[in-house]
Design a protein around this motif. Structure first.
Motif: not given
Length: 654
Positions: A205, A209-211, A214, A234, A238, A241, A243
């Protein structure tokens, strides 16, 4: 791809000891946010209730107390059962559970092994013994017992999970995933396994930026919507990422479900700073700081991380009480400044405090500005602003404390005493006042006054090394060698490798004419710090004074043959070793060896007047007046001892 600044900051906060959080936050992180063994839960061991009535009552009481989370009480009931039924394995098992819950792994191991000696096929006992070894980093032993427990009961999800977690920590991801998949097969609602899979995927991740991480955290939360580790990770994912709005949603839930966990409150506070939600950040950080109270009596003049915690704690408490009297716009800037200060963004903190000051000068703003200046090591500015704060509010104890220290450092004794008197007036039971006042009195050579203040302070803290040692020095200065010796010995128990303390203790024993204790202390000194020659040298001096020539010779041979460790090399000490050897030979009338040793001492340290003096006396004993006169002329020029009288006597004989 670059990791967002906030993610780096949060991660740094988690793994470090901060002024705000102190050790308890970082420890909490390591114990609670990575998957770990939960000692508060355990598998139930089934057994037949066919024992006598009294034994049955003790067993029942133990289990009831264990259910109520009282292992310290339950342990006595199980011990009572064992006394009456020494071959009843469930009693050993449950007493082992009590020890494990209490963190006493040594006795837990003993009880589990005793239970296995009675019932070697107990999968529950094998699992618990494995966890005992696991928590002591004996992973090979732990694996062995986990595997044995699985052989007996293949459905033990906890054993599979623990094996997977060991492989994860070793970096064997493929093996770890095999065990974790087995956990899903046995219990699809077991959230811990999904959490660990998410952590295994976390580096992907960050890098790509692999999900995937999550996805696993979400699966864990589907099993338990309030699973705090999953909510934390989690939310952190974020942040990576970029977010943060999703992070705040998870961490709001985290705080709501764990309202007393100041660590989570603090994390949300720092996140709110980045989101510029300063009202919420101020509330969170205020709550986090005040929830972790440090004892202000442990303040050590701004020298430690704990001092900074105490600073922030007091500042927060003061800000909460008085900041709401500020103008609305001034309060807005004040809250921002406060948040930036706690986030260690001192430049931004000062900018906002200055903005608040322009709108409405106040003691609250001045006090916080002073603290920022102090933590930036801008002490002149800090002193000015503590002074400004006290002019508007003379009841800020911490400002008096800081100003007293600054005045003391500026030799403004009168001003320092005035501040300390205000501290005593505002909070008479604050023993720290006596600590600081004692140090000032000692610096002023008011040794009796310092002893009185130190003694009063030490009633509240008997382990303060600095003050025990300082009182010992003061007692020595006023001739109370017995009291000084007691203090130095107490201090030595706290710092067992302090060479200066050893030497203080030795000298106090010599002053008290307790040579036996002096020798005992020198032996302790040599054992604690074998690289130092000082204890051997002092032993040699004492033997010379006692005219124990053979003992002195043996010690000096050890000193001179061992050499001087480069790290501790001291030409004065080295010269003194040769001087003592020369003195020994002088007393034994080995004058040639004596001259050689004194000359070597002077070669190493030409300022060693004692060596020069004894060399001159040795020349006199040898009848070499010319060389004796040369040495005593040098000694006379230096004004050393009775050199002039001896020189005149030598010249008179010519």
């Amino acid at each position: 791809m670059a990791i967002p600044r906030l993610a780096i900051f949060i991660f740094g906060l988690l793994i470090s000891v901060t002024a705000i959080g102190q050790t308890n936050f970082s420890r909490y992180f390591k114990e609670s946010l990575f998957p770990s063994i939960d000692n508060s839960t355990y598998p139930e061991m089934k057994f037949t209730w066919n024992m006598a009535g009294k034994i049955q009552a003790s067993m029942n009481n133990g289990l009831a107390e264990l259910d109520e989370d009282n292992p310290d009480i339950a342990i006595n009931s199980f011990a009572d059962v064992i006394r009456q039924l020494p071959n009843f394995s469930p009693a050993f098992y449950y007493r082992g559970i009590c020890h494990k819950m209490l963190g006493d792994f040594t006795n837990a191991e003993k009880d589990f092994l005793a239970a296995l000696a009675i019932d070697p096929k107990s999968s529950e006992t094998l699992l618990m013994l494995g966890e005992v070894y696991d928590q002591q980093d004996a992973y090979s032993k732990a694996e062995s017992y986990y595997e044995k427990s699985i052989d007996i009961n293949p459905a033990l999800v906890r054993a599979h999970f623990n094996l997977g977690n060991i492989e994860r920590m070793r970096g064997n991801e493929r093996k770890a995933l095999k065990y974790l998949e087995k956990c899903h097969e046995l219990d699809p609602k077991f959230p811990n396994a999904y959490l660990v899979q998410g952590l295994i995927k976390f580096p992907d991740l960050i890098k790509n930026k692999n999900n995937a991480a999550i996805v696993y955290f979400e699966k864990a939360l589907q099993c338990d919507s309030l699973y705090r580790e999953a909510l934390f990770w989690r939310g952190f994912a974020y942040i990576v990422l970029e977010q943060p709005d999703k992070t705040i949603h998870d961490w709001n839930k985290l705080v709501q479900s764990n309202p007393d966990n100041s660590f989570f409150v603090m994390l949300r506070g720092f996140l709110n700073i980045e989101l510029e939600n300063f009202d919420q950040a101020f509330n969170d950080l205020r709550k986090a700081v005040l929830a972790n109270q440090a004892n202000e009596e442990h303040f050590r003049r701004g020298e430690t991380i704990l001092d900074k915690h105490i600073d922030i704690q007091y500042a927060t408490s003061y800000a909460v009480r008085f900041s709401y009297g500020l103008d609305e716009n001034a309060l807005k800037f004040f809250k921002k400044g406060f948040c930036f200060f706690l986030a260690d963004k001192k430049k931004l903190a000062l900018e906002n405090f200055k903005a608040a000051e322009k709108i409405q000068p106040s003691a609250t703003v001045y006090f916080l500005e002073a603290l920022v200046f102090e933590h930036e090591s801008k002490h002149d500015s800090a002193f000015v602003y503590y002074d400004k704060a006290l002019k508007l509010d003379n009841e800020i104890i911490d400002a008096h404390k800081k100003r007293a220290i600054y005045r003391y450092e500026r030799n403004d004794w009168k001003g320092a005493y005035a501040d300390l008197n205000e501290m005593a007036r505002l909070q008479p039971d604050l023993m720290l006042t006596y600590r600081l006042r004692g140090l000032i009195k000692a610096a002023q050579k008011d040794y009796y006054g310092a002893i009185i203040d130190f003694s009063r302070y030490l009633k509240s803290d008997t382990t303060d090394f600095e003050i025990i040692n300082q009182r010992g020095l003061c007692r020595s200065m006023v001739g109370d060698e017995k009291g000084a010796n007691e203090d130095f010995r107490k201090a030595l128990k706290i710092d067992q490798f302090n060479w200066q303390l050893f030497e203080h203790v030795v000298e106090s024993y010599i002053t008290l004419k307790d040579t036996a204790s002096a020798f005992e202390t020198l032996a302790e000194y040599q054992k604690a710090l074998p690289e130092r020659t000082s204890p051997l040298m002092r032993q040699a001096e004492l033997f010379l004074a006692q005219r124990k020539w053979d003992d002195a010779k043996q010690i000096l041979e050890r000193v001179l043959h061992r050499g001087f460790h480069p790290e501790y090399y001291d030409k004065v000490q080295y010269s003194r070793a040769f001087f003592l050897n020369g003195k020994l030979h002088f007393h034994l009338q080995n004058y040639t060896a004596s001259i050689e040793a004194f000359s070597k001492a002077l070669e190493v340290n030409p300022s060693n007047m004692e060596a020069l003096y004894f060399r001159g006396k040795t020349y006199i004993a040898m009848g070499d007046k010319k060389k004796a006169i040369n040495d005593f002329k040098r000694l006379k020029s230096a004004g050393y001892a009775d050199s002039e009288t001896i020189l005149q006597s030598l010249l008179g004989r010519q």
